[in-house]
Motif scaffolding. Sequence first.
Motif, short mmCIF file in Angstrom:
data_model
loop_
_atom_site.label_atom_id
_atom_site.label_comp_id
_atom_site.label_asym_id
_atom_site.label_seq_id
_atom_site.Cartn_x
_atom_site.Cartn_y
_atom_site.Cartn_z
N LEU A 191 0.83 -1.21 0.00
CA LEU A 191 0.00 0.00 0.00
C LEU A 191 0.87 1.25 0.00
CD1 LEU A 191 -2.92 0.95 0.06
CD2 LEU A 191 -2.83 0.93 2.55
N GLN A 192 1.97 1.21 0.75
CA GLN A 192 2.89 2.35 0.76
C GLN A 192 3.51 2.56 -0.62
OE1 GLN A 192 1.80 3.74 3.69
NE2 GLN A 192 3.90 4.46 3.86
N ARG A 193 3.89 1.47 -1.26
CA ARG A 193 4.46 1.57 -2.60
C ARG A 193 3.44 2.13 -3.58
NH1 ARG A 193 7.90 3.02 -6.31
NH2 ARG A 193 7.81 1.75 -8.19
N LEU A 194 2.19 1.68 -3.47
CA LEU A 194 1.14 2.19 -4.36
C LEU A 194 0.96 3.69 -4.16
CD1 LEU A 194 -1.17 1.60 -6.38
CD2 LEU A 194 -2.66 1.28 -4.39
N ASN A 195 0.91 4.13 -2.92
CA ASN A 195 0.72 5.55 -2.63
C ASN A 195 1.89 6.40 -3.12
OD1 ASN A 195 -1.78 5.17 -1.45
ND2 ASN A 195 -0.91 4.86 0.61
N SER A 196 3.08 5.80 -3.12
CA SER A 196 4.25 6.53 -3.59
C SER A 196 4.32 6.57 -5.12
CB SER A 196 5.52 5.85 -3.04
OG SER A 196 6.67 6.37 -3.66
N ALA A 197 4.07 5.42 -5.75
CA ALA A 197 4.22 5.34 -7.21
C ALA A 197 3.02 5.91 -7.94
CB ALA A 197 4.44 3.88 -7.62
N CYS A 198 1.82 5.68 -7.42
CA CYS A 198 0.58 6.15 -8.05
C CYS A 198 -0.21 6.97 -7.03
CB CYS A 198 -0.26 4.99 -8.56
SG CYS A 198 0.49 4.03 -9.86
N PRO A 199 0.28 8.15 -6.68
CA PRO A 199 -0.37 8.94 -5.63
C PRO A 199 -1.76 9.40 -6.06
CG PRO A 199 1.27 10.25 -6.77
CD PRO A 199 1.42 8.85 -7.28
N GLU A 200 -2.59 9.69 -5.06
CA GLU A 200 -3.93 10.20 -5.36
C GLU A 200 -3.89 11.66 -5.78
OE1 GLU A 200 -7.32 8.75 -2.87
OE2 GLU A 200 -5.70 8.23 -1.50
N TRP A 201 -2.81 12.37 -5.35
CA TRP A 201 -2.74 13.81 -5.59
C TRP A 201 -1.40 14.17 -6.20
CZ3 TRP A 201 -7.32 16.09 -4.34
CH2 TRP A 201 -8.15 15.40 -3.44
N TRP A 202 -1.40 15.26 -6.97
CA TRP A 202 -0.15 15.83 -7.48
C TRP A 202 -0.08 17.27 -7.01
CZ3 TRP A 202 0.76 19.77 -11.31
CH2 TRP A 202 2.12 19.92 -11.66
N GLN A 203 1.10 17.66 -6.51
CA GLN A 203 1.25 19.01 -5.96
C GLN A 203 1.79 19.96 -7.02
OE1 GLN A 203 2.47 19.60 -1.78
NE2 GLN A 203 4.17 20.81 -2.59
N THR A 204 1.07 21.05 -7.24
CA THR A 204 1.47 22.05 -8.23
C THR A 204 2.61 22.90 -7.66
OG1 THR A 204 0.01 23.80 -7.47
CG2 THR A 204 -0.94 22.15 -8.95
N PRO A 205 3.27 23.68 -8.52
CA PRO A 205 4.32 24.59 -8.01
C PRO A 205 3.79 25.60 -6.98
CG PRO A 205 4.50 24.34 -10.38
CD PRO A 205 3.22 23.67 -9.98
N THR A 206 2.48 25.82 -6.96
CA THR A 206 1.91 26.75 -5.96
C THR A 206 1.59 26.02 -4.66
OG1 THR A 206 -0.32 26.35 -6.78
CG2 THR A 206 0.91 28.17 -7.78
N GLU A 207 2.03 24.74 -4.57
CA GLU A 207 1.84 23.89 -3.39
C GLU A 207 0.37 23.55 -3.15
OE1 GLU A 207 3.83 25.53 -0.04
OE2 GLU A 207 5.82 25.29 -0.92
#
Length: 823
Positions: free
Chosen positions: A710-726
């Motif tokens: 589950l940790q690997r899944l969250n790291s490789a295929c995260p639910e969110w992506w952080q924009t440059p504006t955080e």
Amino acid sequence: MTLPIESVLPELAKAFPAARVVIEAPPGAGKSTQLPLFLLQQGVADDGLIVMLQPRRVAALNIAHYLAKQLGEPVGEQVGYTVRGDSKRSKATQLLIITEGVLVRWLQDDPELSGIGTLIFDEFHERNLHSDLSLALVIDALPLRPDLNLLIMSATLPAESLKVWLENYCEKVQVLRSEGRSYPVEHHYRPPSHVTQWLTELPKVVVEAFAVAEKGVLVFLPGVYEIQKVAGELSQRLQPATLILPLHGRIPLQQQRQVLKATDEKRIILATNIAETSLTLDGIDVVVDSGRERRAQYLPQYGLSQLVTQRIAKASATQRAGRAGRQQAGQCFRLWSRSDEHGFAEYAPPDVATQDLSALMLDVLRWGTQVKQLAWFSQPEPGHCAAAIDFLTSTGLLEHGQLTSKARQLEVGGSDPRVLLVANAAKQLSEKQQAAMACTLATIEEPQSSIKSVDLAERTRAHFQQRDQFALWQQRWRYWLNYFGLTDSSGCHEKIGDDGLSEALLQGYPDRVAKFDATRGDFQLACGGRVSGDSSRLKQPSWAVIFDVTFHEQSSLGRSRCLLPVDDILPLLKAAGIAPKVSQTSEWFGEKQQLRQITREKLGAIVLSEKVSNAPVNDEQRAQAFCLWLRENGLDRLNWSRRSQQLQRRIHWLQQVGGELLSYDMTTEGLLSTLEQWAVPYWTSVRSLKQLQQWDPYEALCYFLDYSELQRLNSACPEWWQTPTERKVFINYLDDNPRVEVKLQEMFGVSESPKIIDNRQVVTVDLLSPAGRLLQRTNDLSSFWQNAYADVRKEMRGRYPKHPWPEDPLNATATFKTKRQQQ
């Protein structure tokens, strides 16, 4: 006359002894005719018999007679042949033409192939079951016979691929290539007005081809039905005296050979793909190609085959057209457009990928090994192998993956296990019953299309009465008489419906028991399919054993040409030692969907009896009922939240791109088959169907994975992506590609598209306007900045003047604020 193959013969001679040679030569090169005679002249037969394998019986006979004629001898002297049910050879025979099924039997009896010095696999590109199996067994036996010469000849398969594969098992593999001998062929494309109209419009093209032909026309059609239909149409369009000849596998071999010979009058041959290779068709200078063939596609879930009419492969189209240019310049009329050829496959799939593998599996196990341990140019289809194992186990030929004593009693080599099971059971019958069974087995193996009755007893009697007209049937009949130790004077007088005969027949066809459903007007097969009834040809019995059944792609109902009517199946099952299975399940029953215990007695998919009980249901039975209901109604009946759907797709992407978590089958089929593992533990508080349909599978799916996964899944295929504006942006995994939606200004300074799974998978970016409307969807952010951004800026800066639209976005600061808010 010099043939092209002669250019490689001196080099071939140097490869002997212990030759390992792949020969690539197109039709007309002389590989099937000149090469074997050259080996005879070189004295290769002094070190053992030269055996050349052909994939078709008619080709084997035709080539044997041709080679014997070249030597000025009758067949059976220096050149002989052996095919199923027929053989001509003598002590003088040095070159033997056989079909591959014969070699499988020889290998099972004598893996060292004593007395054989050279094996030639001709027309290997046809890739039938026996050719792949016999070559796999030969390669496995080569350590016992390092001196054996092995030649593989193909007209279309690339020799280099065969060489590379063969080098895994042999040393010093050589490739020899020869050009073909053919005359120019002019191609004409005649696409039908609509793809479904090809058969209606084909006779018109044949008439056109016949008008330009000097000698004869060869028409390629998918099957017997089309041949008969086109023959009838042509007889009305052409002069009554026009010679129209059928050529297909159901007509006797002698008649097939007669069709191949040239005549003084111009003729039309209507043929299946039996005429593609191996045969020399004299007097043909025009080909009409329908571009279609009929293949049997095995359906492992039913243990039955579906007849599929499909486009031919490019290699087949080339082979067919070449028939027009074997003896002079010719013409080929094709019932498709030139642009259609882009969709043609390069080669037809091998039989090990599309056919029933029961006989192959039985032979492999007799050989003393497993499928995966043998050398296959194409691996047999795993699902078909599994279905074969299930069938052999259900009929008592396998137990715990090992052959039983019953299996070892059966005849060796390539025959249909169903027929062998029936023949073995019939050994216990009286002589009269065995005589009747000899007729019956011949009818099952070699049915004649001219006999229309579907009743097995009627069909068998008709075959016996007309036996002098049916050479192939008569060959098999005499074979089975000999098998039972009988003479042909025994006749075929016993009633086929006799109980002893029915019991024996059931031994090979327990899954073909069928129950007539009067409400639907069809039969339910024990193996799971349904077969149409036909009251016009047979009074519908309550039960039947169905022997010849195929499914057509246009219909969900199969059709049978041969069945045994049965009044009451239960006594017959008991006598045959076939016990129905009793199962107890808990199911949602009736209109109110109440949970009830149901006891059923079943023969495969046929319910013989059913009893409903009102006894209390425990938690385990309730969970079982939930699983059964979902498998019948589908996983989409659950309350799939967006997070649940996302989780399923995230695992999919990690499996596809990262090659991880492959032990989890997260497809709908995979999840349905493993409900007991991942879902049932979370149903402790679920008591009704209504509650089940409100249940969200997210938590259960999460904990199906262990903590590290589950940790690997969250790291490789995260639910969110952080924009440059955080700011965190949701990644949508439900589309064809993972995708984020973000306002264009928040991507200033980002030169490349976002990536996940260790930078191996690009995330699609939906660039939005300040109002949240889509401006651009891109998988290549760098290209967008360089090419499309200037146009977007030009259009948007007037519409949204309060927001920044810099000329150089890569050196601008990402923001979600207006210009004033920034200041």
